[in-house]
Design a protein around this motif. Structure first.
Motif, short mmCIF file in Angstrom:
data_model
loop_
_atom_site.label_atom_id
_atom_site.label_comp_id
_atom_site.label_asym_id
_atom_site.label_seq_id
_atom_site.Cartn_x
_atom_site.Cartn_y
_atom_site.Cartn_z
N ASP A 21 0.80 -1.23 0.00
CA ASP A 21 0.00 0.00 0.00
C ASP A 21 0.83 1.28 0.00
O ASP A 21 0.60 2.18 0.81
CB ASP A 21 -0.94 -0.01 1.23
CG ASP A 21 -2.13 0.92 1.01
OD1 ASP A 21 -2.42 1.25 -0.16
OD2 ASP A 21 -2.74 1.32 2.01
N ILE A 22 1.78 1.33 -0.91
CA ILE A 22 2.60 2.55 -1.03
C ILE A 22 1.86 3.53 -1.93
O ILE A 22 1.70 3.28 -3.13
CB ILE A 22 3.98 2.25 -1.66
CG1 ILE A 22 4.70 1.12 -0.93
CG2 ILE A 22 4.81 3.51 -1.78
CD1 ILE A 22 5.40 1.51 0.32
N THR A 23 1.39 4.61 -1.33
CA THR A 23 0.70 5.64 -2.11
C THR A 23 1.44 6.95 -1.89
O THR A 23 1.61 7.39 -0.74
CB THR A 23 -0.76 5.77 -1.66
OG1 THR A 23 -1.44 4.55 -1.96
CG2 THR A 23 -1.46 6.91 -2.39
N PHE A 24 1.90 7.52 -3.00
CA PHE A 24 2.77 8.68 -2.88
C PHE A 24 2.95 9.31 -4.25
O PHE A 24 3.09 8.59 -5.24
CB PHE A 24 4.13 8.21 -2.34
CG PHE A 24 5.13 9.30 -2.23
CD1 PHE A 24 5.06 10.22 -1.19
CD2 PHE A 24 6.13 9.43 -3.17
CE1 PHE A 24 5.96 11.24 -1.10
CE2 PHE A 24 7.06 10.45 -3.08
CZ PHE A 24 6.97 11.36 -2.04
N THR A 25 2.94 10.62 -4.31
CA THR A 25 3.19 11.27 -5.60
C THR A 25 4.39 12.19 -5.49
O THR A 25 4.45 13.03 -4.59
CB THR A 25 1.96 12.09 -6.06
OG1 THR A 25 0.87 11.18 -6.20
CG2 THR A 25 2.21 12.76 -7.41
N ALA A 26 5.34 12.00 -6.40
CA ALA A 26 6.46 12.92 -6.51
C ALA A 26 6.11 13.90 -7.61
O ALA A 26 5.92 13.49 -8.76
CB ALA A 26 7.74 12.17 -6.87
N ALA A 27 5.99 15.17 -7.27
CA ALA A 27 5.71 16.18 -8.29
C ALA A 27 6.91 16.31 -9.21
O ALA A 27 8.03 15.94 -8.82
CB ALA A 27 5.44 17.52 -7.61
N ALA A 28 6.68 16.79 -10.41
CA ALA A 28 7.80 17.02 -11.33
C ALA A 28 8.81 17.93 -10.63
O ALA A 28 8.44 18.96 -10.08
CB ALA A 28 7.27 17.67 -12.61
N GLY A 29 10.06 17.52 -10.64
CA GLY A 29 11.10 18.35 -10.03
C GLY A 29 11.31 18.12 -8.54
O GLY A 29 12.15 18.77 -7.93
N ASP A 30 10.56 17.18 -7.96
CA ASP A 30 10.75 16.86 -6.54
C ASP A 30 12.06 16.10 -6.34
O ASP A 30 12.47 15.33 -7.20
CB ASP A 30 9.62 15.93 -6.06
CG ASP A 30 8.64 16.64 -5.14
OD1 ASP A 30 8.92 17.77 -4.75
OD2 ASP A 30 7.61 16.03 -4.82
N PHE A 31 12.65 16.31 -5.20
CA PHE A 31 13.82 15.50 -4.82
C PHE A 31 13.39 14.70 -3.59
O PHE A 31 13.28 15.23 -2.49
CB PHE A 31 15.00 16.40 -4.49
CG PHE A 31 16.32 15.69 -4.49
CD1 PHE A 31 16.53 14.54 -3.75
CD2 PHE A 31 17.38 16.16 -5.26
CE1 PHE A 31 17.74 13.87 -3.75
CE2 PHE A 31 18.61 15.51 -5.28
CZ PHE A 31 18.78 14.37 -4.51
N ILE A 32 13.12 13.42 -3.81
CA ILE A 32 12.59 12.56 -2.76
C ILE A 32 13.70 11.67 -2.21
O ILE A 32 14.38 10.98 -2.99
CB ILE A 32 11.48 11.62 -3.31
CG1 ILE A 32 10.41 12.42 -4.08
CG2 ILE A 32 10.88 10.77 -2.19
CD1 ILE A 32 9.65 13.39 -3.26
N CYS A 33 13.90 11.67 -0.92
CA CYS A 33 14.81 10.70 -0.33
C CYS A 33 14.00 9.62 0.37
O CYS A 33 13.00 9.92 1.05
CB CYS A 33 15.76 11.35 0.67
SG CYS A 33 17.14 12.17 -0.14
N LEU A 34 14.40 8.39 0.19
CA LEU A 34 13.76 7.25 0.84
C LEU A 34 14.68 6.74 1.93
O LEU A 34 15.84 6.42 1.68
CB LEU A 34 13.53 6.11 -0.17
CG LEU A 34 12.59 6.40 -1.34
CD1 LEU A 34 12.69 5.29 -2.38
CD2 LEU A 34 11.16 6.51 -0.84
N LEU A 35 14.13 6.68 3.15
CA LEU A 35 14.88 6.15 4.29
C LEU A 35 14.12 4.94 4.82
O LEU A 35 12.88 4.91 4.75
CB LEU A 35 14.94 7.17 5.42
CG LEU A 35 15.90 8.36 5.37
CD1 LEU A 35 15.61 9.31 6.53
CD2 LEU A 35 17.34 7.89 5.43
N GLY A 36 14.82 4.00 5.39
CA GLY A 36 14.13 2.87 6.00
C GLY A 36 15.12 1.76 6.29
O GLY A 36 16.19 1.71 5.68
N PRO A 37 14.76 0.88 7.23
CA PRO A 37 15.70 -0.16 7.64
C PRO A 37 16.03 -1.12 6.50
O PRO A 37 15.27 -1.25 5.54
CB PRO A 37 14.97 -0.89 8.76
CG PRO A 37 13.54 -0.49 8.65
CD PRO A 37 13.49 0.83 7.96
N SER A 38 17.16 -1.78 6.64
CA SER A 38 17.60 -2.76 5.64
C SER A 38 16.51 -3.82 5.45
O SER A 38 15.97 -4.34 6.42
CB SER A 38 18.89 -3.41 6.13
OG SER A 38 19.34 -4.31 5.19
N GLY A 39 16.18 -4.09 4.21
CA GLY A 39 15.21 -5.14 3.91
C GLY A 39 13.76 -4.65 3.82
O GLY A 39 12.85 -5.45 3.60
#
Ligand SMILES: Nc1ncnc2c1ncn2[C@@H]1O[C@H](COP(=O)(O)OP(=O)(O)OP(=O)(O)O)[C@@H](O)[C@H]1O
Ligand SMILES: [Mg+2]
Length: 271
Positions: A21-39
């Motif tokens: 259930d990953i719901t997310f929108t990156a707008a044009a020109g967004d710089f998104i960083c993804l953080l989260g535990p290994s695995g």
């Protein structure tokens, strides 16, 4: 410049559900960083964005069109660098340039490739095979390849993990320069990192994923002004507050995983 929209994305390897259930929108020109535990599925998510697999549920669209395979509109730096081992670093970059900008002279490709290798601090690596380079050098060659292609969407999976601190800072700045180029022509970037400070330095928004299955625990806006000068940034109250919140959300993730989900907390509360 593209908008990337994920709607209720789920992914399973066989019977093992990795993303939910990953719901997310990156707008044009967004710089998104993804953080989260290994695995937790960060690399899996990037592979789906690259079109190297399809979500088992939900959808991913680029400007409203479903992602149905790899494309030159998305440049990728994978966690394992993924250079062709039988080609030199220079040939790896040339091949990508030939695919992205067909019909130019061989010498032009070679010149451009050499320029990008130099930009990432590898002026002498063009004739070397990946096996003859260190891990950090391979990583930089893969970054040079992605930068050379200059695609409007950049997908980067812990791209600076193998770099020493000084090289890392230099290439972070280079990435920000390339991202910012011109107002209205910004790339849309998905950037996976384990480094909370790196995420705050780079991102517009930080998405924190939790484990088992990987799902969004929180989305944090980073509204610190740019350019972000490291020495100044690290002293700012708002930087310190955000860093503490991110660290505690990541820890809650790990704690609740360790005690088998007994510690039920809504990490995204108040975000
Ligand atoms: N090809 C595969 N087949 C089966 N399971 C896989 C495969 N690739 C990854 N997985 C599993 O999916 C889960 C998520 O893996 P993924 O590589 O996406 O995590 P990650 O968040 O990128 O981790 P890391 O921070 O260590 O890179 C893990 O449990 C992993 O074992
Ligand atoms: Mg990974």
């Amino acid at each position: 410049m593209h908008e990337v929209a994920l709607k209720h994305v789920g992914y399973s390897y066989g019977t093992s559900q990795v993303l939910q259930d990953i719901t997310f929108t990156a707008a044009a020109g967004d710089f998104i960083c993804l953080l989260g535990p290994s695995g937790c599925g960060k690399s899996t998510l990037l592979r789906l964005l690259a079109g190297l697999g399809s979500p088992t549920s939900g959808s991913i669209t680029l400007d409203g069109k479903p992602v149905s395979g790899p494309g030159l509109d998305r440049g990728v730096v994978f966690q394992d660098y993924s250079l062709f081992p039988w080609m030199t670093a220079g040939q790896n970059v040339v091949l990508a340039l030939e695919q992205a900008f067909p019909g130019k002279k061989k010498s032009e490709y070679r010149e451009t490739a050499a320029g990008y290798l130099e930009l990432v601090g590898l002026p002498d690596a063009g004739d070397k095979l990946p096996g003859q380079l260190s891990g950090g050098m391979r990583q930089r060659a893969a970054i040079a390849r992605a930068f050379a292609v200059n695609s409007p969407v950049l997908l980067m999976d812990e791209p600076f993990g193998a770099l020493d601190a000084i090289t890392r800072a230099r290439i972070q700045d280079l990435l920000l320069q390339l991202w910012q180029q011109k107002e209205g022509e910004r790339k849309t970037v998905f950037f996976v990192t384990h480094d909370v400070e790196e995420a705050i330095l780079l991102a517009n928004r930080i998405v924190v994923l939790g484990l088992n299955p990987g799902s969004i625990k929180g989305v944090f806006e980073v509204d610190l002004p740019r350019p972000r000068i490291r020495q100044e940034l690290y002293l700012k109250e708002s930087f310190l507050v955000l860093r503490d919140r991110l660290v505690s959300v990541l820890h809650e993730n790990i704690l609740s995983e360790l005690d088998g989900g007994q510690t039920v907390r809504s990490a995204g509360e108040g975000i």
